[in-house]
Scaffold this motif. Structure first.
Motif, short mmCIF file in Angstrom:
data_model
loop_
_atom_site.label_atom_id
_atom_site.label_comp_id
_atom_site.label_asym_id
_atom_site.label_seq_id
_atom_site.Cartn_x
_atom_site.Cartn_y
_atom_site.Cartn_z
N GLN A 492 0.81 -1.22 0.00
CA GLN A 492 0.00 0.00 0.00
C GLN A 492 0.84 1.27 0.00
O GLN A 492 0.30 2.38 0.07
CB GLN A 492 -0.93 0.00 1.23
N LEU A 493 2.15 1.13 -0.08
CA LEU A 493 3.02 2.31 -0.07
C LEU A 493 2.89 3.10 -1.36
O LEU A 493 2.64 2.54 -2.44
CB LEU A 493 4.48 1.89 0.11
N THR A 494 3.10 4.42 -1.25
CA THR A 494 3.21 5.24 -2.46
C THR A 494 4.57 4.97 -3.10
O THR A 494 5.46 4.38 -2.49
CB THR A 494 3.10 6.73 -2.10
N GLU A 495 4.75 5.45 -4.32
CA GLU A 495 6.03 5.25 -5.00
C GLU A 495 7.16 5.94 -4.25
O GLU A 495 8.27 5.40 -4.13
CB GLU A 495 5.96 5.77 -6.44
N ASP A 496 6.89 7.13 -3.71
CA ASP A 496 7.93 7.83 -2.94
C ASP A 496 8.33 7.03 -1.70
O ASP A 496 9.51 6.96 -1.35
CB ASP A 496 7.44 9.23 -2.53
N GLU A 497 7.33 6.44 -1.03
CA GLU A 497 7.62 5.65 0.16
C GLU A 497 8.38 4.38 -0.18
O GLU A 497 9.31 3.98 0.54
CB GLU A 497 6.31 5.32 0.88
#
Length: 622
Positions: A492-497
């Protein structure tokens, strides 16, 4: 005569050899062959998937993580991050507001509990673990033992807290080993002080709860039979931070009572001091020194607690506020621990730099927090008003103890990097992490969620934003996105994360595999300030080397500026590295993308670089 002279010379040689430095002695070479990385995880928060995050929410409303949430998959992913030691914070049974009377556990009074889930530093029972963390509270010790075994199977060591300075006002051991009495059970409460009392008392005074400030009410004002403004304690005891008031201040550590280590109320010592020269001796000599000495009762209580957990399978301890306890006690405790397990990992929270060397050499600590010197210096640079010039100065001042100073950028006491109160952007932690992890031979610590940019934004109740609450039942949103409902795959992480976690994984794994990071260090920062056009106080550079591995590290702390420059490698470094006037290919160890060449002319090296904002390079000479 010649024969007698020969015997004398032989005896002198034996005496000299017997005095030679031993592995056990003070100021040892680093015992670790490679860097260690400690992953601090707040145990009750790690596996919690509940996202409600109601202020002052109950365990049913906000949820809680369990020992079992650290599955084989979760531990594998933590290990793959580049972790060698897992510090499970908040494991010993501490005071909390939840009903476990069905298991024989007394209820705790909200008037002397911070938050609803309670502070992990108000320990209620040192021989058991927090019932919140168990699926079956009756089997909480078995569940923790299974977690230790899983952690070891995953290739990591286990660290837990020992809080020597204070215990909960409601201390009560339920599973004490045979012959073990509770803290204070045998105290003479008619005296303010006795060497074998575990606590200090205020005779003829009754404890009163503090006057609440700034709108605070226990449990957020929720009605409770126990939250009635009263807590029975007669006579009153000194409070954990040393307050001698029967009614401590709201900002005092009022939920705890101070432990007596044989320091009289006037500050004088009621125990034998270490003789001159013991700072040069190793733990075996310290153990022998104390072996036949009579020590205060509290010393023995904590020794027995530590040895109990070593027998249980724990590999080391993090000591809370160690400087509030006399250094002689640490000599006693740590020499006992090291005699039982020479590889035990002993980490202490000490904030007074004037005491560092005493607690390392006399107290036999392995590692201390490098908070006041390195952490504060790097934080100032990250916030924009500090200069990188200060970092090599700090490191030079620590040269004799650099291996013992654990580096970190986050822990449960400090603001999250991504919080607005710090810098509000997790990306700004990247150059700081490169510097923190590669500057010395010391271990590195990261705090769970740091690797995905957790901002600690929740108003959880007693705990306020910028620090993930250690007092409340709460979810940790960015971490929960990585946890992905127990899949532990970052789904569920964003690409930045995802990219941030990938950076941490690359960096930490490099640090635990590098020989050079356990070798020599030399700053080249000031040389480049003097000799390199465009180089300034927003950049830091240094070199590390051991055996055949030679590293050049450069970090850009500026969030806006790209630097294009010719980084210089001074003549003395080139000489130490035995490089010739030639060109050497450089490998960038984090991403392997940046192509660069070290060119040496007339004994001095230079590297043509383009260094984007918040970027770092770790070059190895090929």
């Amino acid at each position: 005569m010649k024969r007698n002279l020969g015997i004398v010379l032989l005896l002198l040689m034996v005496a000299v050899l017997s005095c030679e430095s031993k592995p056990d002695q003070a100021n040892p070479k680093p015992s670790m062959k490679k860097k260690a990385v400690v992953y601090q995880v707040f145990t009750r928060l790690f596996g919690n998937t509940n996202t409600t995050n109601k202020a002052w929410g109950t365990i049913e409303e906000n949820g809680v993580g369990k020992f079992n949430d650290f599955s084989e998959k979760a531990l594998e992913e933590i290990r793959n991050l580049g972790v060698t030691h897992l510090w499970y914070t908040g494991v010993p049974h501490h005071a909390l507001v939840n009903d476990y009377t069905a298991y024989g556990i007394s209820n705790d009074d909200p008037d002397v509990v911070k938050g609803r889930a309670g502070s992990p530093y108000a320990v209620k029972d040192y021989y058991n673990v927090n019932p919140d963390l168990a699926v079956d509270p009756a089997k909480r010790l078995e569940e923790f033992k299974a977690l230790i075994d899983r952690t070891h199977a995953a290739g990591m060591k286990v660290i837990i807290d020992i809080v020597p300075n204070h215990v909960a006002r409601s201390y009560r051991g339920l599973t004490n080993p045979e012959g073990t009495s509770d803290f204070g059970a045998c105290d003479d409460v008619s005296k303010e002080y006795d060497v074998n009392n575990n606590f200090y008392y205020i005779p003829e005074s009754t404890f009163k709860v503090p006057e609440w400030k700034d709108g605070y009410l226990p449990l957020g004002g929720e009605e409770s039979i126990l939250a009635d403004g009263n807590f029975e304690e007669n006579p009153a005891k000194w409070t954990g931070n040393g307050s001698r008031l029967a009614q401590p201040h709201f900002n005092d550590w009022y939920e705890t009572v101070k432990v007596n280590y044989g320091l009289r109320p006037d500050g004088s010592k009621d125990f034998e001091e270490l003789p001159t020269g013991m700072e040069k001796q190793g733990y075996a000599e310290h153990f022998r020194f104390w072996e036949n000495k009579t020590v205060p009762n509290s010393w023995d209580k904590f020794k027995n607690i530590a040895l109990y957990w070593l027998d249980f399978g724990v590999d080391g301890f993090r000591y809370d506020m160690a400087e509030m306890v006399p250094v002689e006690f640490w000599s006693y405790l740590n020499s006992n621990i090291k005699t039982k397990n020479p590889d035990a990992f002993l980490l202490a929270e000490v904030y007074n730099p004037d005491l560092y060397r005493d607690y390392i050499h006399k107290g036999k600590m392995d590692y201390l927090y490098d908070k006041v010197e390195l952490y504060d210096s790097i934080k100032h640079v990250m916030k924009g008003y500090g200069w990188t010039d200060h970092i090599p100065v700090v490191q030079k001042g620590m040269a004799d103890i650099e291996h013992h100073m654990l580096h970190f950028l986050e822990n449960h006491d400090e603001q999250r990097i991504a919080s607005p109160e710090f810098v509000g952007n997790a990306q700004m932690g990247k150059p700081a992490m490169v510097v923190s992890t590669t500057l010395s031979t010391s271990p590195t610590m990261i705090y769970f969620g740091q690797e995905v940019g957790e901002p600690g934004a929740e108003d959880a109740g007693f705990g306020k934003p910028s620090r993930t609450s250690i007092f409340d039942y709460v979810g940790v949103p960015h971490h929960q996105r990585w946890m992905n409902n127990g899949h532990f795959d970052g789904g569920q992480l964003t690409e930045d994360e995802k990219n941030l976690r990938d950076f941490y994984q690359r960096l930490l794994n490099f640090t635990i595999s590098s020989n050079a990071l356990m070798g020599d260090y030399q700053e080249i920062h000031f040389y480049n300030k003097d000799h390199t056009e465009g180089y300034d106080h927003k950049i830091l550079s240094f070199v590390r080397w051991k055996d055949e591995e030679k590293l050049i590290v450069i970090s850009n702390f500026d969030k806006d500026r790209t630097y294009t420059l010719d980084l210089k490698i001074p003549e003395d470094v080139i000489t130490k590295w035995r490089l010739k006037n030639s060109a050497y290919a450089l490998k960038e160890e984090l991403y392997g993308i940046e192509k660069a060449t070290l060119k040496i002319l007339e004994g001095r090296g230079s590297i043509r670089l383009k260094l984007p904002p918040l970027e770092s390079y770790i070059f190895s000479v090929q």
